[in-house]
Motif scaffolding. Sequence first.
Motif, PDB file in Angstrom:
ATOM      1  N   HIS A 201       0.833  -1.202   0.000  1.00 55.90           N
ATOM      2  CA  HIS A 201       0.000   0.000   0.000  1.00 55.90           C
ATOM      3  C   HIS A 201       0.866   1.250   0.000  1.00 55.90           C
ATOM      4  N   LYS A 202       0.516   2.202  -0.841  1.00 57.39           N
ATOM      5  CA  LYS A 202       1.213   3.480  -0.878  1.00 57.39           C
ATOM      6  C   LYS A 202       0.401   4.513  -0.110  1.00 57.39           C
ATOM      7  N   ALA A 203       1.060   5.135   0.848  1.00 66.54           N
ATOM      8  CA  ALA A 203       0.358   6.127   1.675  1.00 66.54           C
ATOM      9  C   ALA A 203      -0.105   7.302   0.824  1.00 66.54           C
ATOM     10  N   GLU A 204      -1.327   7.724   1.082  1.00 63.99           N
ATOM     11  CA  GLU A 204      -1.869   8.882   0.370  1.00 63.99           C
ATOM     12  C   GLU A 204      -1.820  10.096   1.287  1.00 63.99           C
ATOM     13  N   HIS A 205      -1.139  11.125   0.836  1.00 62.89           N
ATOM     14  CA  HIS A 205      -1.022  12.326   1.638  1.00 62.89           C
ATOM     15  C   HIS A 205      -2.313  13.126   1.587  1.00 62.89           C
ATOM     16  N   ILE A 206      -2.592  13.833   2.657  1.00 62.62           N
ATOM     17  CA  ILE A 206      -3.779  14.679   2.702  1.00 62.62           C
ATOM     18  C   ILE A 206      -3.636  15.774   1.650  1.00 62.62           C
ATOM     19  N   PRO A 207      -4.635  15.926   0.778  1.00 59.20           N
ATOM     20  CA  PRO A 207      -4.533  16.940  -0.283  1.00 59.20           C
ATOM     21  C   PRO A 207      -4.319  18.331   0.302  1.00 59.20           C
ATOM     22  N   ALA A 208      -3.378  19.050  -0.275  1.00 57.89           N
ATOM     23  CA  ALA A 208      -3.055  20.398   0.201  1.00 57.89           C
ATOM     24  C   ALA A 208      -3.209  21.411  -0.926  1.00 57.89           C
ATOM     25  N   MET A 209      -3.544  22.620  -0.558  1.00 63.13           N
ATOM     26  CA  MET A 209      -3.680  23.712  -1.521  1.00 63.13           C
ATOM     27  C   MET A 209      -2.299  24.315  -1.793  1.00 63.13           C
ATOM     28  N   ARG A 210      -2.036  24.660  -3.031  1.00 64.66           N
ATOM     29  CA  ARG A 210      -0.786  25.352  -3.339  1.00 64.66           C
ATOM     30  C   ARG A 210      -0.736  26.665  -2.557  1.00 64.66           C
ATOM     31  N   TRP A 211       0.426  27.003  -2.060  1.00 63.62           N
ATOM     32  CA  TRP A 211       0.524  28.217  -1.246  1.00 63.62           C
ATOM     33  C   TRP A 211       0.168  29.463  -2.058  1.00 63.62           C
ATOM     34  N   GLN A 212       0.361  29.380  -3.375  1.00 67.99           N
ATOM     35  CA  GLN A 212       0.007  30.520  -4.220  1.00 67.99           C
ATOM     36  C   GLN A 212      -1.512  30.742  -4.282  1.00 67.99           C
ATOM     37  N   ASP A 213      -2.301  29.666  -4.015  1.00 66.18           N
ATOM     38  CA  ASP A 213      -3.755  29.770  -4.109  1.00 66.18           C
ATOM     39  C   ASP A 213      -4.427  30.091  -2.771  1.00 66.18           C
ATOM     40  N   VAL A 214      -3.651  30.077  -1.689  1.00 66.62           N
ATOM     41  CA  VAL A 214      -4.232  30.304  -0.368  1.00 66.62           C
ATOM     42  C   VAL A 214      -4.868  31.691  -0.232  1.00 66.62           C
ATOM     43  N   PRO A 215      -4.246  32.780  -0.734  1.00 67.17           N
ATOM     44  CA  PRO A 215      -4.852  34.108  -0.546  1.00 67.17           C
ATOM     45  C   PRO A 215      -6.285  34.220  -1.077  1.00 67.17           C
ATOM     46  N   ARG A 324      -7.855  19.780   1.847  1.00 71.79           N
ATOM     47  CA  ARG A 324      -8.507  19.643   3.143  1.00 71.79           C
ATOM     48  C   ARG A 324      -7.820  20.556   4.159  1.00 71.79           C
ATOM     49  N   PRO A 325      -8.498  20.876   5.284  1.00 68.01           N
ATOM     50  CA  PRO A 325      -7.933  21.818   6.266  1.00 68.01           C
ATOM     51  C   PRO A 325      -6.525  21.469   6.723  1.00 68.01           C
ATOM     52  N   HIS A 326      -6.285  20.183   6.998  1.00 67.31           N
ATOM     53  CA  HIS A 326      -4.953  19.797   7.481  1.00 67.31           C
ATOM     54  C   HIS A 326      -3.874  20.114   6.453  1.00 67.31           C
ATOM     55  N   GLY A 327      -4.267  20.173   5.181  1.00 71.79           N
ATOM     56  CA  GLY A 327      -3.301  20.437   4.124  1.00 71.79           C
ATOM     57  C   GLY A 327      -2.703  21.827   4.158  1.00 71.79           C
ATOM     58  N   PHE A 328      -3.335  22.758   4.904  1.00 74.36           N
ATOM     59  CA  PHE A 328      -2.765  24.107   4.983  1.00 74.36           C
ATOM     60  C   PHE A 328      -1.435  24.112   5.733  1.00 74.36           C
ATOM     61  N   ARG A 329      -1.188  23.084   6.536  1.00 76.50           N
ATOM     62  CA  ARG A 329       0.120  22.963   7.181  1.00 76.50           C
ATOM     63  C   ARG A 329       1.185  22.693   6.114  1.00 76.50           C
ATOM     64  N   THR A 330       0.806  21.882   5.124  1.00 77.09           N
ATOM     65  CA  THR A 330       1.724  21.636   4.005  1.00 77.09           C
ATOM     66  C   THR A 330       1.923  22.907   3.188  1.00 77.09           C
ATOM     67  N   SER A 331       0.827  23.655   2.964  1.00 75.84           N
ATOM     68  CA  SER A 331       0.936  24.923   2.215  1.00 75.84           C
ATOM     69  C   SER A 331       1.944  25.843   2.886  1.00 75.84           C
ATOM     70  N   LEU A 332       1.842  25.959   4.216  1.00 75.08           N
ATOM     71  CA  LEU A 332       2.760  26.811   4.971  1.00 75.08           C
ATOM     72  C   LEU A 332       4.190  26.289   4.879  1.00 75.08           C
ATOM     73  N   GLY A 385      -2.894  38.829   0.992  1.00 74.39           N
ATOM     74  CA  GLY A 385      -2.650  39.478  -0.286  1.00 74.39           C
ATOM     75  C   GLY A 385      -1.890  40.778  -0.211  1.00 74.39           C
ATOM     76  N   LYS A 386      -1.174  41.010   0.892  1.00 75.20           N
ATOM     77  CA  LYS A 386      -0.475  42.294   1.050  1.00 75.20           C
ATOM     78  C   LYS A 386       0.896  42.314   0.387  1.00 75.20           C
ATOM     79  N   THR A 387       1.496  41.139   0.251  1.00 72.50           N
ATOM     80  CA  THR A 387       2.833  41.107  -0.328  1.00 72.50           C
ATOM     81  C   THR A 387       3.117  39.738  -0.889  1.00 72.50           C
TER      82      THR A 387
END
Length: 397
Positions: A201-215, A324-332, A385-387
């Motif tokens: 079995h290959k572990a599936e990582h929690i889907p994360a948003m690209r940091w560029q798309d977070v704003p 998913r929410p947990h994925g924002f840790r990956t974004s950061l 979105g400030k910088t």
Amino acid sequence: MRATNRLSAKGISAAAPGKYADGGGLWFVKRDDGGAQWVLRVTIHGRRREMGLGAFPAVGLGEARRKADEARAKVRDSVDPIKDRERQRREAARKLHLFQDIAQDAFESRKAALKGDGQAGRWFSPLALHVLPKLGKIPVSEIDQIDIRDTLLPIWHTKSETARKALRRIGICIKHAAALGLPVDLQAVEKADALLGKSRHKAEHIPAMRWQDVPSFYASLNEGSTAHLALRLLILTGVRSSPLRHMHEDQMDGDIWTIPGEKMKGRRDATPDYRVPLVPEALDIIEQARRVSRSGFLFPSVRKGVISDATMARLMERRKMEARPHGFRTSLRVWLAETTDARYEVAETMLAHTVGSAVERTYKRTDFLEQRRILLLRWADHVTGKTGKVLQLASAQ
């Protein structure tokens, strides 16, 4: 008169109340109420003992004589048959400790050290779902590596992480049984692991948003609802969902939020508290959340307690988002790696990850609070979105 075998099956069935000798110390005792039992009188180590051999008619004449012969043989070997029978009963009782009872006892003994006293049942669920239905009714002393392998094999390659958790829980239960003095194989889990082999079995990582798309996503959380505010603060701080959902007024002191060690993932008795620097944007969200807080909790549920783990996830699901929410840790974390020169240990501490060995942590008594504050200020600027500037941190010792 014969020395032994004096009685007959027909005779004892019709016997009146009283005591009847079969010879060799074996007696048939008929009571006034109609009941009857077998008693053997022996002399061992200079003491006269009486040993019950069972009730009649459950134990018939032939079986009573066989039991008497076995007891007399032990006496000839200077073994007290009564004490020997009690010893055998104790050993049999020890072997009859069912795995399900041991598992429950092991859980109860560890519950206080688990997050939330284990009330969510997450520690026990791998056992309850995948182990107890097959091994629960088996005495723990009889469980071996083959039993464990056959139990976990159906999920070993499809639900690898769950199977691994179940295997570890089985190991804890077996060690618990050993501590209780039960005869178990302490190497059974290790042997089962070897038999199961490497999981495909290959572990599936929690889907994360690209940091560029977070704003853009952050900007869309503009309703001021509990779920929107919680998601915004989750993004800004990079913490896990559980401590954020349970965020309480008592944990805050100015612009510092201290998460108790017992609320951190993988809690241990020596887990230190974790400090989170609150940037102005985060403090503004907290002020908004205070308007709907209840009993000191900033993100209360509509009914009772705090919002559930799924509240924020469902919001993203309804928007047809993969992340998913947990994925924002990956974004950061990816933002830190790609846009800053933050040292590894600082970046990992941002996510409350353990860095270095226990010895290293003993001597390096810092949580990089001020460096993390600078990074979170820049992260907040990006999120709002400030910088979009790349941050260069001055090296700090």
